[in-house]
Design a protein around this motif. Structure first.
Motif, PDB file in Angstrom:
ATOM      1  N   PHE A 149       0.880  -1.218   0.014  1.00  0.00           N
ATOM      2  CA  PHE A 149       0.023  -0.186  -0.046  1.00  0.00           C
ATOM      3  C   PHE A 149       1.010   1.332  -0.046  1.00  0.00           C
ATOM      4  CE2 PHE A 149      -2.700  -3.196   1.909  1.00  0.00           C
ATOM      5  CZ  PHE A 149      -3.775  -3.035   1.152  1.00  0.00           C
ATOM      6  N   GLY A 150       2.102   1.201  -0.238  1.00  0.00           N
ATOM      7  CA  GLY A 150       2.805   2.030  -0.253  1.00  0.00           C
ATOM      8  C   GLY A 150       3.339   3.145   0.973  1.00  0.00           C
ATOM      9  N   ILE A 151       3.153   2.519   2.168  1.00  0.00           N
ATOM     10  CA  ILE A 151       3.390   2.911   3.388  1.00  0.00           C
ATOM     11  C   ILE A 151       4.638   2.730   3.840  1.00  0.00           C
ATOM     12  CG2 ILE A 151       2.554   2.788   5.905  1.00  0.00           C
ATOM     13  CD1 ILE A 151      -0.080   1.853   4.893  1.00  0.00           C
ATOM     14  N   PRO A 152       5.508   3.931   4.355  1.00  0.00           N
ATOM     15  CA  PRO A 152       6.730   3.716   4.757  1.00  0.00           C
ATOM     16  C   PRO A 152       6.739   2.965   6.383  1.00  0.00           C
ATOM     17  CG  PRO A 152       6.008   6.020   5.392  1.00  0.00           C
ATOM     18  CD  PRO A 152       4.985   5.343   4.478  1.00  0.00           C
ATOM     19  N   VAL A 153       8.122   2.377   6.444  1.00  0.00           N
ATOM     20  CA  VAL A 153       8.023   1.562   7.837  1.00  0.00           C
ATOM     21  C   VAL A 153       9.048   2.025   8.623  1.00  0.00           C
ATOM     22  CG1 VAL A 153       9.061  -0.536   8.442  1.00  0.00           C
ATOM     23  CG2 VAL A 153       7.645  -0.613   6.277  1.00  0.00           C
ATOM     24  N   ILE A 154       8.573   2.149  10.161  1.00  0.00           N
ATOM     25  CA  ILE A 154       9.387   2.689  11.105  1.00  0.00           C
ATOM     26  C   ILE A 154       9.679   1.261  11.811  1.00  0.00           C
ATOM     27  CG2 ILE A 154       9.489   3.905  13.173  1.00  0.00           C
ATOM     28  CD1 ILE A 154       7.824   5.971  11.931  1.00  0.00           C
ATOM     29  N   SER A 155      11.118   1.029  12.144  1.00  0.00           N
ATOM     30  CA  SER A 155      11.479   0.052  13.093  1.00  0.00           C
ATOM     31  C   SER A 155      12.071   0.610  14.492  1.00  0.00           C
ATOM     32  CB  SER A 155      12.502  -0.925  12.427  1.00  0.00           C
ATOM     33  OG  SER A 155      12.920  -1.943  13.326  1.00  0.00           O
ATOM     34  N   LEU A 156      11.475   0.033  15.767  1.00  0.00           N
ATOM     35  CA  LEU A 156      11.998   0.303  16.931  1.00  0.00           C
ATOM     36  C   LEU A 156      12.794  -0.640  17.581  1.00  0.00           C
ATOM     37  CD1 LEU A 156       8.923   2.709  18.098  1.00  0.00           C
ATOM     38  CD2 LEU A 156      11.099   3.668  16.828  1.00  0.00           C
ATOM     39  N   ILE A 157      14.058  -0.547  17.724  1.00  0.00           N
ATOM     40  CA  ILE A 157      14.739  -1.794  18.339  1.00  0.00           C
ATOM     41  C   ILE A 157      15.122  -1.535  19.922  1.00  0.00           C
ATOM     42  CG2 ILE A 157      16.718  -3.313  18.049  1.00  0.00           C
ATOM     43  CD1 ILE A 157      16.807  -2.456  15.037  1.00  0.00           C
ATOM     44  N   ASP A 158      14.729  -2.683  20.519  1.00  0.00           N
ATOM     45  CA  ASP A 158      15.049  -2.486  21.828  1.00  0.00           C
ATOM     46  C   ASP A 158      15.021  -4.026  22.539  1.00  0.00           C
ATOM     47  OD1 ASP A 158      15.899  -2.120  24.533  1.00  0.00           O
ATOM     48  OD2 ASP A 158      13.964  -1.010  25.300  1.00  0.00           O
ATOM     49  N   THR A 159      16.078  -4.776  22.354  1.00  0.00           N
ATOM     50  CA  THR A 159      15.959  -6.344  22.363  1.00  0.00           C
ATOM     51  C   THR A 159      17.413  -6.791  22.909  1.00  0.00           C
ATOM     52  OG1 THR A 159      15.478  -8.593  21.609  1.00  0.00           O
ATOM     53  CG2 THR A 159      16.180  -6.999  20.144  1.00  0.00           C
ATOM     54  N   PRO A 160      17.435  -7.702  23.911  1.00  0.00           N
ATOM     55  CA  PRO A 160      18.523  -8.399  24.225  1.00  0.00           C
ATOM     56  C   PRO A 160      19.063  -9.490  23.546  1.00  0.00           C
ATOM     57  CG  PRO A 160      16.844  -9.187  25.876  1.00  0.00           C
ATOM     58  CD  PRO A 160      16.381  -8.014  24.799  1.00  0.00           C
ATOM     59  N   GLY A 161      18.309  -9.753  22.209  1.00  0.00           N
ATOM     60  CA  GLY A 161      18.385 -10.661  21.377  1.00  0.00           C
ATOM     61  C   GLY A 161      17.126 -11.636  21.019  1.00  0.00           C
ATOM     62  N   ALA A 162      17.358 -12.344  19.912  1.00  0.00           N
ATOM     63  CA  ALA A 162      16.200 -13.228  19.608  1.00  0.00           C
ATOM     64  C   ALA A 162      16.129 -14.302  20.787  1.00  0.00           C
ATOM     65  CB  ALA A 162      16.299 -13.803  18.312  1.00  0.00           C
ATOM     66  N   TYR A 163      14.809 -14.894  20.711  1.00  0.00           N
ATOM     67  CA  TYR A 163      14.743 -15.828  21.744  1.00  0.00           C
ATOM     68  C   TYR A 163      15.546 -17.013  21.511  1.00  0.00           C
ATOM     69  CZ  TYR A 163      12.509 -19.167  25.124  1.00  0.00           C
ATOM     70  OH  TYR A 163      12.564 -20.148  26.117  1.00  0.00           O
ATOM     71  N   PRO A 164      16.445 -17.652  22.525  1.00  0.00           N
ATOM     72  CA  PRO A 164      17.295 -18.881  22.158  1.00  0.00           C
ATOM     73  C   PRO A 164      16.764 -20.045  22.527  1.00  0.00           C
ATOM     74  CG  PRO A 164      17.945 -17.689  24.037  1.00  0.00           C
ATOM     75  CD  PRO A 164      16.854 -16.861  23.363  1.00  0.00           C
ATOM     76  N   GLY A 165      15.558 -20.196  22.768  1.00  0.00           N
ATOM     77  CA  GLY A 165      15.107 -21.508  23.262  1.00  0.00           C
ATOM     78  C   GLY A 165      14.893 -22.593  22.166  1.00  0.00           C
ATOM     79  N   ILE A 166      14.781 -24.007  22.547  1.00  0.00           N
ATOM     80  CA  ILE A 166      14.767 -25.030  21.714  1.00  0.00           C
ATOM     81  C   ILE A 166      13.702 -24.868  20.850  1.00  0.00           C
ATOM     82  CG2 ILE A 166      14.413 -27.457  21.421  1.00  0.00           C
ATOM     83  CD1 ILE A 166      15.998 -27.815  24.312  1.00  0.00           C
ATOM     84  N   GLU A 167      12.547 -24.721  21.252  1.00  0.00           N
ATOM     85  CA  GLU A 167      11.416 -24.422  20.315  1.00  0.00           C
ATOM     86  C   GLU A 167      11.429 -23.344  19.421  1.00  0.00           C
ATOM     87  OE1 GLU A 167      10.360 -22.422  24.414  1.00  0.00           O
ATOM     88  OE2 GLU A 167      11.405 -23.631  23.621  1.00  0.00           O
TER      89      GLU A 167
END
Length: 317
Positions: A149-167
């Motif tokens: 739809f031609g809409i700009p993207v804003i990404s806000l980052i605040d994470t200690p990392g992706a989840y490292p679990g087995i699942e």
């Protein structure tokens, strides 16, 4: 108000100032000059401390429990116009990854970000800001919708990392992040990325590829956290301060290495010390960069984004 170890001199002076004001209000003694002296000393101490922060101290500030999180920015920037969208249409809705449509003025944006919790209950609900594969697939679904739809993207980052679990690994964590990196390089709409807290590992990169990547002054962006780096190299967390220095993870280091485009200055004391000023600075930076990017055609956006990332790490002797 919570204070970090290196902020204790500030805490002592603020307590002295409060006592001075109480004495002035509860007695006939004129303590105006004394209060002014303490205030001056307090301001000088703040300037001295925050002017000379180490890499590890900036990491601590990025994790400050009072620091605004993604939803705080969304509420401040988009207000009642924000409409959250849920689910990856495959497994479930990942609560660590927020996404939806909102407006700043008359301009619509698709905003995506990682969300931490404020207390034990909400931290568990948000999985401590660590997204599962379905979180990255939700983010990608919303980005592709924005492109349609031609809409700009804003990404806000605040994470200690992706989840490292087995699942998470069973459901394809690595593939989900890699897919996002690939797809974000070729999105045909402007993508503005803002690191508002921690920016760790692939967890940050999975929503971190953009035309403009900005960092708030007291944030960090690295392949690994200082504690994890210390535990690998020295088999102990005791060397986290040395690791933080060696990783070159601060906003200043990242700008010098040309891995980010801009540093957003924070109020004295960090983003949490004056939230309104921080929100205004972030909004101003987003709109300024979007105004530049909207002039480019979809082909120009993709080509310049590809070139930007292809040049990273190239050394010319």
């Amino acid at each position: 108000m919570e204070y970090l170890d290196f902020e204790l001199p500030i805490k002592e002076l603020e307590e002295q100032l409060d006592k001075c004001k109480v004495i002035g209000s509860e007695s006939d003694i004129d303590v105006t000059d004394t209060c002014k002296q303490i205030e001056k000393k307090l301001n000088d101490t703040k300037k001295e401390i925050y002017k000379n922060l180490t890499a590890w101290q900036r990491v601590q500030l990025s994790r400050h429990p009072s620091r605004p999180y993604t939803l705080d920015y969304i509420k401040a920037l988009f207000g009642d116009t924000f409409l959250e969208l849920h689910g990856d249409r495959n497994v479930k809705d990942d609560k660590a990854m927020i996404g939806g449509l909102g407006k700043i003025g008359d301009q619509s944006f698709m905003v995506i970000g990682t969300q931490k919790g404020y207390n034990t209950k909400t931290r568990q609900y948000r999985n401590f800001g660590m997204a599962n594969p379905e979180g990255y697939r939700k983010a990608l679904r919303l980005m592709k919708m924005a492109e349609k739809f031609g809409i700009p993207v804003i990404s806000l980052i605040d994470t200690p990392g992706a989840y490292p679990g087995i699942e998470a690994e069973e459901r394809g964590q690595g593939e989900a992040i890699a897919r996002n990196i690939l797809e974000m390089t070729r999105l045909k709409v402007p993508v503005v990325v803002m690191i508002i807290g921690e920016g760790a590992s692939g967890g940050a990169l999975g929503i971190g590829v953009g035309d403009k990547v900005m960092m708030l002054e007291n944030t960090w962006y690295s392949v690994i956290s200082p504690e994890s780096c210390s535990s690998i190299l020295w088999r102990s967390w005791e060397y986290k301060e040395q690791a933080a220095e060696a990783l070159k993870l601060t906003a200043k280091d990242m700008k010098k290495l040309k891995l980010v485009d801009e540093i957003i200055k924070e109020p004295l004391g960090g983003a949490h010390s004056n939230r309104e000023a921080t929100y205004k600075a972030v909004e101003k930076a987003i709109l300024k960069n979007y105004d530049e990017l909207k002039k480019l055609s979809p082909e120009e956006l993709v080509n310049s984004r590809m070139d930007k990332y292809a040049e990273m790490g190239v050394y010319k002797g």
